[in-house]
Design an enzyme around this catalytic site. Structure first.
Site, PDB file in Angstrom:
ATOM      1  N   TYR A   1      83.780  25.576  -8.616  1.00  0.00           N
ATOM      2  CA  TYR A   1      83.927  26.805  -9.395  1.00  0.00           C
ATOM      3  C   TYR A   1      84.813  27.782  -8.619  1.00  0.00           C
ATOM      4  O   TYR A   1      84.362  28.512  -7.755  1.00  0.00           O
ATOM      5  CB  TYR A   1      82.572  27.440  -9.690  1.00  0.00           C
TER       6      TYR A   1
ATOM      7  N   GLY B   1      75.178  25.551 -27.942  1.00  0.00           N
ATOM      8  CA  GLY B   1      76.063  24.647 -28.656  1.00  0.00           C
ATOM      9  C   GLY B   1      75.595  24.535 -30.086  1.00  0.00           C
ATOM     10  O   GLY B   1      74.720  23.746 -30.403  1.00  0.00           O
TER      11      GLY B   1
END
Length: 297
Positions: free
Chosen positions: A75, A223
């Site tokens: 990240y 989602g």
């Protein structure tokens, strides 16, 4: 809002309302954590536009009772771990930082596999340095490498655990077969896969983890397709909340081993996420959301 209402609101705004889970039977954390992927720059690349804001979010998360923070060396790369250390080191005694390794980052939004023993060893050492730790509480294989035997990757982490550099080991983006193979080498305390009320591909992995007392860490918890989105909106309105809060509440109700890690760059959104810890879905609402998996577009 009167004083009693203000006091009640303050009490409810705590990750502690989510309950707890004991990772490996050793490290007890609240079941609503924080995912630190988004505190980096665009494409999960480079520093954020406002590093001070990212640091403020991390500090506010801990103030709100979040004591599980998930990150990875990829990240940024490296940026998320560095910001966590800058914001929070020396760390509160109850704070568990979980990081991951197994990807290379050639550029923004680009990820290439490397879970070779040499890469993982270098990744662990780098994370220790960036996080300013002598030992990483939870280290996760970010993803199995298609050209490196899983056993070789897991054995490397097990060896580093024996060396005292890793306390507990987890997996990410795996099947039940991967988990079982890894568990023949070393105890596995957590599994992190994509999962939400409307994205139930890994339902069987959640069930496996629950049977074996392994924490399940869902990523991408909202989602939702069009049908799912409308249902979320309706239930959220009934609770005077937001759809993401309902989605997180569903996850927390789904299994006692569930450990959601919603991420954000905004303190306001962080506080909304933490409020989900105290949102109680009725059984009929939970079942309606559970059934939406077949309907989501």
């Amino acid at each position: 809002m009167n004083m009693n209402e203000k006091m009640e609101n303050t009490r409810s705004l705590s990750a502690a309302s989510s309950g707890t889970i004991a990772l490996g039977g050793e490290l007890t954390v609240h079941r609503l954590g924080f995912g630190a992927m988004r505190i980096t720059g665009d494409g999960i690349w480079g520093p954020p536009k406002d590093p001070a804001a990212a640091i403020a979010v991390l500090r506010r998360a801990v103030e709100l009772g979040v004591n599980f923070i998930d990150t990875a060396d990829s990240y940024g790369p490296n940026v998320s771990e560095e910001l966590i250390a800058e914001a929070l080191a020396p760390y509160p005694r109850d704070l568990v930082i979980a990081t991951k390794g197994g990807w290379n980052r050639p550029g923004p939004n680009q990820w290439t596999h490397d879970a070779s023993p040499a890469h993982l060893r270098k990744a662990v050492e780098g994370s220790l340095q960036r996080l300013r730790l002598d030992r990483i509480d939870v280290y996760q294989l970010h993803v199995p490498d298609p050209v490196v035997p899983l056993d070789a990757s897991v054995e490397t982490l097990a060896n580093m655990q024996s060396e005292g550099k890793i306390r507990l080991i987890g997996l990410s983006n795996v099947t039940v077969e991967h988990i079982e193979r890894a568990r023949r080498i070393v105890p596995i305390v957590s599994v992190q896969n994509r999962y939400s009320f409307a994205d139930r591909e890994w339902d069987h992995v959640v069930d496996y983890c629950e049977r074996n007392e392994i924490a399940f860490i869902p990523w991408f918890p909202l989602g939702a397709g069009a049908v799912a989105g409308r249902l979320l909106e309706r239930i959220a309105k009934a609770h005077q909340g937001k759809p993401i809060q309902v989605a997180l509440a569903w996850l927390l109700k789904r299994s006692p081993v569930m450990l959601p890690i919603p991420g954000t760059t905004s303190i306001a959104h962080l506080e909304e996420n933490v409020q989900a810890a105290s949102l109680q879905l009725a059984d009929d609402e939970y079942l309606e959301l559970t059934g939406i998996a077949e309907l989501a577009s």
